[in-house]
Design an enzyme around this catalytic site. Structure first.
Site, PDB file in Angstrom:
ATOM      1  N   SER A 265      45.084  38.100  43.942  1.00 18.49           N
ATOM      2  CA  SER A 265      45.095  39.166  43.190  1.00 18.49           C
ATOM      3  C   SER A 265      43.762  39.224  42.097  1.00 18.49           C
ATOM      4  O   SER A 265      43.293  38.117  41.999  1.00 18.49           O
ATOM      5  CB  SER A 265      46.255  39.097  42.356  1.00 18.49           C
ATOM      6  OG  SER A 265      46.374  38.374  41.315  1.00 18.49           O
ATOM      7  N   ASP A 266      43.561  40.097  41.331  1.00 20.17           N
ATOM      8  CA  ASP A 266      42.770  40.155  40.272  1.00 20.17           C
ATOM      9  C   ASP A 266      43.681  39.810  39.160  1.00 20.17           C
ATOM     10  O   ASP A 266      44.838  39.439  39.417  1.00 20.17           O
ATOM     11  CB  ASP A 266      42.308  41.643  39.772  1.00 20.17           C
ATOM     12  CG  ASP A 266      40.998  41.431  38.820  1.00 20.17           C
ATOM     13  OD1 ASP A 266      40.924  40.447  38.255  1.00 20.17           O
ATOM     14  OD2 ASP A 266      40.311  42.302  38.754  1.00 20.17           O
ATOM     15  N   TRP A 267      43.204  39.137  37.870  1.00 14.31           N
ATOM     16  CA  TRP A 267      43.837  38.590  36.755  1.00 14.31           C
ATOM     17  C   TRP A 267      45.011  39.523  36.413  1.00 14.31           C
ATOM     18  O   TRP A 267      45.032  40.263  35.891  1.00 14.31           O
ATOM     19  CB  TRP A 267      42.881  38.450  35.646  1.00 14.31           C
ATOM     20  CG  TRP A 267      43.511  37.781  34.592  1.00 14.31           C
ATOM     21  CD1 TRP A 267      44.460  38.320  33.552  1.00 14.31           C
ATOM     22  CD2 TRP A 267      43.084  36.352  34.025  1.00 14.31           C
ATOM     23  NE1 TRP A 267      44.459  37.283  32.702  1.00 14.31           N
ATOM     24  CE2 TRP A 267      43.772  36.146  32.959  1.00 14.31           C
ATOM     25  CE3 TRP A 267      42.188  35.528  34.651  1.00 14.31           C
ATOM     26  CZ2 TRP A 267      43.796  34.929  32.422  1.00 14.31           C
ATOM     27  CZ3 TRP A 267      42.282  34.251  33.992  1.00 14.31           C
ATOM     28  CH2 TRP A 267      42.711  33.897  32.632  1.00 14.31           C
ATOM     29  N   ALA A 268      46.302  38.736  36.822  1.00 16.97           N
ATOM     30  CA  ALA A 268      47.440  39.431  36.534  1.00 16.97           C
ATOM     31  C   ALA A 268      47.709  40.510  37.108  1.00 16.97           C
ATOM     32  O   ALA A 268      48.694  41.579  36.580  1.00 16.97           O
ATOM     33  CB  ALA A 268      47.753  39.168  34.867  1.00 16.97           C
ATOM     34  N   SER A 269      47.161  41.284  37.984  1.00 16.37           N
ATOM     35  CA  SER A 269      47.325  42.365  38.505  1.00 16.37           C
ATOM     36  C   SER A 269      48.566  42.576  39.301  1.00 16.37           C
ATOM     37  O   SER A 269      49.004  43.538  39.455  1.00 16.37           O
ATOM     38  CB  SER A 269      46.094  43.044  39.333  1.00 16.37           C
ATOM     39  OG  SER A 269      46.063  42.021  40.691  1.00 16.37           O
TER      40      SER A 269
END
Ligand code: BGC
Length: 752
Positions: free
Chosen positions: A284-288
């Site tokens: 995932s992207d950062w905390a996506s």
């Protein structure tokens, strides 16, 4: 010059020497699969969920906290752990103290170089030079690997058609083919031929998918993308990255037509994993995953985790929904064990391919001899030179003769940090060579009068202008280095207006008022608004953020050691109100042309409204951009002639040869990037007015002509239907061999 320092202190390392560190045995795919299956069968659920989590030590409470979870086998990856020693220390805990000894994968944003900083990716794309882009990524990989990093979050291959969007700086611009080129070159560069070589690192194609279509160019914003666009514009670079062997893919922050990219089952599971056959892992992207809550898609963190895994995100970056809730979700039957096993298998597969089980530690002595190695700086200079696009050169003001009295002005002429651009976590401004330093060396400091005029790009104070006037009075030519500071582009750095910030327009006006030729050099992370200022300069060199070697690269170009070759990877609008404007637009039912546009100032007062002859344009800007995609000048001129096709008709399975003669009609040698475009005139879904299909570089001596031939395969004329099915439809096509997307020689043929 700072490079001399490196030249003297750095021991030259022979590339051959590194080869001996490679593992001798390479696991075959089936050996890897056997090992993955074996290991998976030994893992507890907690250990499996651990592999699916990635954290940042800074956010997680430091190295000691990390060691605890690593020791328990509850972490698969860290990002932003800096230093070979620190990485080895943590890796040792994973290998020696955790039950199964599974190594960690260490991620970091190595976007356009590690210590040696290359031009921003948008600049790299402007070089249209796949070999140099690949080489720059290979160098970035070596430098990063020497510091313990074995995974980069690059390439970013989001087709970007909006210069307001700060992240356009990180992309290859507006075109799917050019983004695909960068995707391929960077994946090959980072990963090399052998992912288990200690000096290669895993690549991550990002952001899957459609992030570049953020509404209004505002970062993280909603995207509305038709399936036709998704398959024909946004997905192709990812398909290419997968084909090139990208080990990982990162999901994006944005939602697409109501579904967040990190919860998008169809895109991740069906298209990426099933259709493209991607067998690496998705992060995932950062905390996506967590951000699916504010998106309004997930009720809470637990629900977000369920949606993320169901969609096929294998590893969660930073947020903790998998860590905190997967077990419970499994008990409740909301996620399937086979999804978890598949995710873990993918992660382990990549770790095996990277050779991490056999060779988990980094040689701590490597970095000293590797970082900013003179050979790396040399490639950085070359790529910076080739990334510069000359937009204008009235009266052949450029190149300047060595020894010309130059007033060097502007807030970016001597800013070692700003020239590096966005995403340079590990770049060091002390390595930078600025334009001022290079001018002093190339042109003799006695011939350079330096007065920046503004302390930084946003500076509104004109207190420094008096010095600028003095410098100009002593000189024959003005070189003004303007643009934007590094922090004004990149993530979350969107702008509503594109004109030069601060008092830079006033500075250019002052320079132009003195009657001496002005050369404008622009360092920027995006297409700047040049409409209101470009007339103030005779010559414009668009340099993006060129990186560590900005100075020597620009001095070489300005003093004619080399000639500009770069071509725009993105259309330059006349103003932000014209955005989106890109070359591969649709024709519309009322295509514009010069005869149908009346400029706003020429419309008679009380003119009567009518509906005849109205076309697709705006009253103020008309229908053409400021500079088209693919545009770029050199110190010579090129003529295109004699376009011919091998046949007037081509059948599926056959190839068409498209040939034109390119002549150097000027006085100096030059390199031209010759572009091949086509248009499908009638199709079951309307097709763009032009699509880039290929390009070639040709270097010509003065007076020399060469034939440039492109082999166009019938397959290249196909496109995707909204359901993702690729079709090649018979019919009439136009083809151009062209210097840019707005010009060129045109012919027609039939696809049978
Ligand atoms: C960015 C990614 C980046 C990640 C890790 C995010 O904010 O969108 O491109 O790789 O952070 O630093």
């Amino acid at each position: 010059m700072k490079s001399l320092k490196h030249l003297t202190v750095i021991v030259i390392i022979l590339l051959g020497g590194w080869a001996c560190q490679e593992r001798e045995h390479h696991d075959t795919n089936s050996e890897v699969e056997d090992k993955v299956a074996q290991l998976l069968s030994e893992m507890t659920l907690d250990e499996k969920i651990g592999q699916m989590s990635q954290v940042d030590p800074g956010v997680f409470g430091g190295l000691e906290n990390l060691k605890k979870v690593v020791r328990n086998g509850q972490l698969g990856s860290v990002l932003n752990l800096i230093g070979a020693k620190e990485v080895n220390e943590l890796q040792r805990v994973a290998i020696e103290e955790s039950r199964l000894g599974i190594p960690l994968i260490i991620g970091r944003d190595v976007i356009h170089g590690y210590r040696t900083i290359f031009p921003i990716p948008l600049g790299m794309a402007a070089s249209w030079n796949e070999d140099l882009v690949r080489e720059s990524a290979a160098i970035a990989a070596k430098e990063a690997a020497s510091m313990g990093i074995n995974w980069t979050f690059a390439p970013m291959i989001d087709v970007s058609r909006d210069p307001r969007w700060g992240r356009i700086a990180e992309s290859a611009g507006e075109d799917p083919l050019l983004n695909s080129m960068v995707a391929r070159a960077m994946v090959q560069g980072y990963q090399g031929d052998d992912l288990s070589d200690p000096l290669t690192i895993a690549a991550c194609a990002k952001h899957f998918v459609g992030y570049g279509a953020a509404e209004g160019g505002r970062d993280y914003n909603t995207t509305v993308i038709s399936d036709l666009q998704l398959h024909n514009v946004y997905l192709p670079p990812f398909k290419e990255a997968v084909k090139a062997g990208a080990a990982t893919v990162m999901t994006a922050f944005n939602e697409i037509n109501g579904i967040p990219a990190s919860g998008h089952q169809r895109n991740i599971r069906e298209i990426l994993k099933d259709d493209y056959g991607f067998d690496g892992f998705v992060v995932s992207d950062w905390a996506s995953i967590q951000e699916m809550i504010p998106h309004g898609f997930a009720r809470d963190l637990k629900h977000a985790g369920e949606l993320g895994l169901a969609a096929g995100v294998d590893m969660e970056m930073s947020s903790r929904s998998y860590n905190d809730h997967l077990k419970e979700l499994l008990d409740e039957g909301k996620v399937k064990m086979e999804w978890i096993d598949d995710a873990v298998a993918r992660i382990l597969r990549i770790k095996f391919r990277m050779g991490l089980f056999d060779n988990p530690y980094v040689d701590e002595s490597l970095a000293d001899s590797l970082l900013v190695h003179p050979q790396h700086l040399e490639i950085a200079r070359k790529l910076a030179e080739e990334s510069v696009v000359m937009l204008k050169n009235e009266n052949n003001v450029l190149p300047l003769k060595k020894g010309t009295k130059v007033a060097l002005i502007g807030p970016l002429a001597d800013q070692p940090y700003e020239q590096l651009g966005t995403w340079i976590f590990d770049g060091d401004e002390n390595d930078s060579q600025t334009v001022l330093e290079a001018f002093n060396e190339f042109n003799g400091s006695e011939n350079v009068s330096f007065a920046e005029g503004l302390e930084y790009s946003r500076d509104k104070s004109t207190n420094g202008f008096a010095q600028v006037e003095k410098a100009i009075a002593q000189s024959d030519v003005v070189v003004a280095v303007v643009g934007e500071e590094a922090i004004l582009s990149g993530e979350a750095k969107s702008l509503a207006e594109l004109d030069f910030v601060g008092a830079q327009a006033e500075l250019l006006e002052l320079a132009a008022s003195k009657g001496k030729p002005v050369v404008m050099v622009v360092m920027s992370g995006r297409p700047a608004g040049l409409y209101k200022t470009q007339h103030l300069a005779s010559s414009i060199l668009y340099a993006w953020h060129p990186g560590t070697m900005a100075g020597p690269a620009l001095a070489n170009l300005i003093f004619g050691e080399t000639a500009p070759v770069g071509k725009l990877p993105v259309t330059f609008p006349k103003g932000e109100g014209q955005v989106p404007v890109y070359y591969a637009h649709k024709m519309s039912g009322r295509p514009a042309d010069a005869s149908t546009w009346t400029h706003i100032d020429d419309i008679p007062v009380q003119a009567v409204q009518h509906s005849l002859g109205n076309t697709n344009h705006t009253l103020d800007y008309g229908f053409t951009p400021l500079y088209p995609f693919g545009f770029g000048l050199s110190y010579t001129s090129f003529e295109y002639s004699d376009l011919r096709l091998s046949s007037e008709a081509v059948s599926e399975g056959e190839n068409l040869m498209v040939t034109a003669t390119i002549s150097n009609t000027g006085d100096v040698e030059g390199t031209e990037i010759v572009q091949l475009y086509t248009r499908d005139l009638v199709a079951s879904y309307t097709r763009p007015v032009r699509e880039l299909k290929n390009y070639q570089r040709v270097t010509l001596a003065p007076g020399e002509s060469k034939e440039v031939s492109f082999e166009l395969e019938a397959r290249q004329l196909g496109f995707y239907h909204p359901d993702g099915k690729f079709v090649v439809e018979p019919g009439q096509f136009h083809v151009w061999v062209a210097p840019n997307a707005a010009e060129g020689l045109q012919a027609e043929f039939e696809l049978k």
